[in-house]
Design an enzyme around this catalytic site. Structure first.
Site, PDB file in Angstrom:
ATOM      1  N   CYS A 109       6.426   9.518   0.239  1.00  0.00           N
ATOM      2  CA  CYS A 109       5.033  10.216   0.633  1.00  0.00           C
ATOM      3  C   CYS A 109       4.653  10.898  -0.744  1.00  0.00           C
ATOM      4  CB  CYS A 109       5.009  10.903   1.952  1.00  0.00           C
ATOM      5  SG  CYS A 109       3.586  11.670   2.022  1.00  0.00           S
ATOM      6  N   HIS A 164       6.789   4.160  12.555  1.00  0.00           N
ATOM      7  CA  HIS A 164       6.985   3.860  11.122  1.00  0.00           C
ATOM      8  C   HIS A 164       7.976   5.111  10.691  1.00  0.00           C
ATOM      9  CE1 HIS A 164       4.522   3.718   7.193  1.00  0.00           C
ATOM     10  NE2 HIS A 164       5.563   4.744   7.034  1.00  0.00           N
ATOM     11  N   ARG A 180       0.786  -1.267   0.096  1.00  0.00           N
ATOM     12  CA  ARG A 180       0.089   0.049   0.090  1.00  0.00           C
ATOM     13  C   ARG A 180       0.867   1.299   0.101  1.00  0.00           C
ATOM     14  NH1 ARG A 180      -0.348   4.721   2.786  1.00  0.00           N
ATOM     15  NH2 ARG A 180      -0.189   3.399   4.806  1.00  0.00           N
TER      16      ARG A 180
END
Length: 305
Positions: A245, A212, A20
């Protein structure tokens, strides 16, 4: 060689995000069947949690526009398959396909909340609240991602108390687990310790916290070790180091799962992951993407004679 370290958890659950978080940052869409095979191989390598996809509007993340096609191909695997949802509409889509775990994503900073969600921090929390409540009522586990916990590309270093406020709100909302994101990879071990301590003092137990880390400055493993020493036992990682990101251009790849497993194996910490099978999976995925894996462990093991 295995040399156990003192004061570390006996077992770590790796929350695999490559399918993902990794693939959402690709310039082009990866074929659905390739994504499904990636998830299958990750599960077969012993990863018990594999984040499968995201039910975000295709306009915002076109790389994951095939969520409805992908999830039925993998939902019967004997592993946890959380999916990301941005709102109640995303939850509806996930529930319709039988998802059993979801995640929502918040920001600790106003700048990133605006860039990622086009809302203030408080407006985004208000948006998530009914989604989380409905998911809990439906019997789903809920994870809360919290981005920009250590630094923000627009605002710079993020005050610990600012992160604690938003984390506390997500916990009060009902999130089972909070994943603290170093989205642009600027954290260092002392900062990690300070944040975890502050969260504990604010009533958020370490048992509900995951970490994370991104490896922008090569600090992901040292930051992870600092978190483990504090008692954290859930770590997010991405097979082959895939990802970044799309809303923070300074964010480079996630902590590579193989690099994490190599360290944990050396410390005698159980993960249930077959490192050879995982490395082979990342080599295969790198071939599908047409470029080598950035993971140092993948490169080292795949070039061994």
């Amino acid at each position: 060689m295995t040399v156990p370290g003192a004061g570390l958890p006996a077992r770590v659950r790796i929350h695999e995000v490559g399918a993902r978080d990794g693939l959402q940052n690709e310039k082009g869409a990866v074929p659905t069947e390739v994504k499904a095979e990636f998830v299958r191989r990750l599960a077969a390598a012993g990863l018990g949690t594999v984040e499968a996809t995201s039910f975000v509007h295709p306009k915002w993340v076109p790389q994951l526009a095939d969520a409805e096609d992908l999830f039925p191909l993998v939902r019967d695997l004997p592993v946890r398959l959380p999916v990301l949802v941005p709102n109640e509409r995303g939850l509806d889509r996930a529930l319709a396909l039988g998802a059993r775990e979801i995640a929502v994503f918040a920001s600790a900073t106003e700048s990133f909340a605006k860039a990622n969600l086009n809302r203030t921090v408080d407006e985004s929390l208000a948006l998530f609240a009914p989604t989380v409540v409905r998911a809990i009522e439906a019997g789903l586990k809920v994870r809360g991602y919290l981005s920009m916990c250590f630094g923000d590309p627009w605002e710079g270093p993020v005050p610990v108390e600012q992160v604690v406020r938003v984390a506390r709100a997500l916990a009060d909302m009902g999130c089972d687990e909070l994943s603290l994101g170093d989205t642009i990879g600027v954290a260092t071990p002392g900062h990690v310790e300070a944040l975890l301590t502050a969260l504990n003092e604010a009533g958020v137990p370490t048992s509900r916290i995951a970490v994370h880390f991104h490896d922008t400055y090569g600090q992901a493993l040292s930051n992870t070790l600092a978190a483990l020493r504090h008692g954290v036992s859930t770590v997010d990682a991405s097979a082959g180091g895939l990802g970044g990101c799309p809303y923070a251009k300074s964010a480079t790849g996630n902590l590579a799962t193989e690099d994490l497993v190599w360290m944990l194996d050396g410390l005698g910490i159980e993960t249930g992951v077959d490192l050879a099978a995982l490395t082979a999976t990342s080599v295969w995925m790198a071939e599908q993407l047409g470029r080598p894996s950035p993971s140092r462990t993948v490169r080292a093991l795949s070039h061994k004679e």
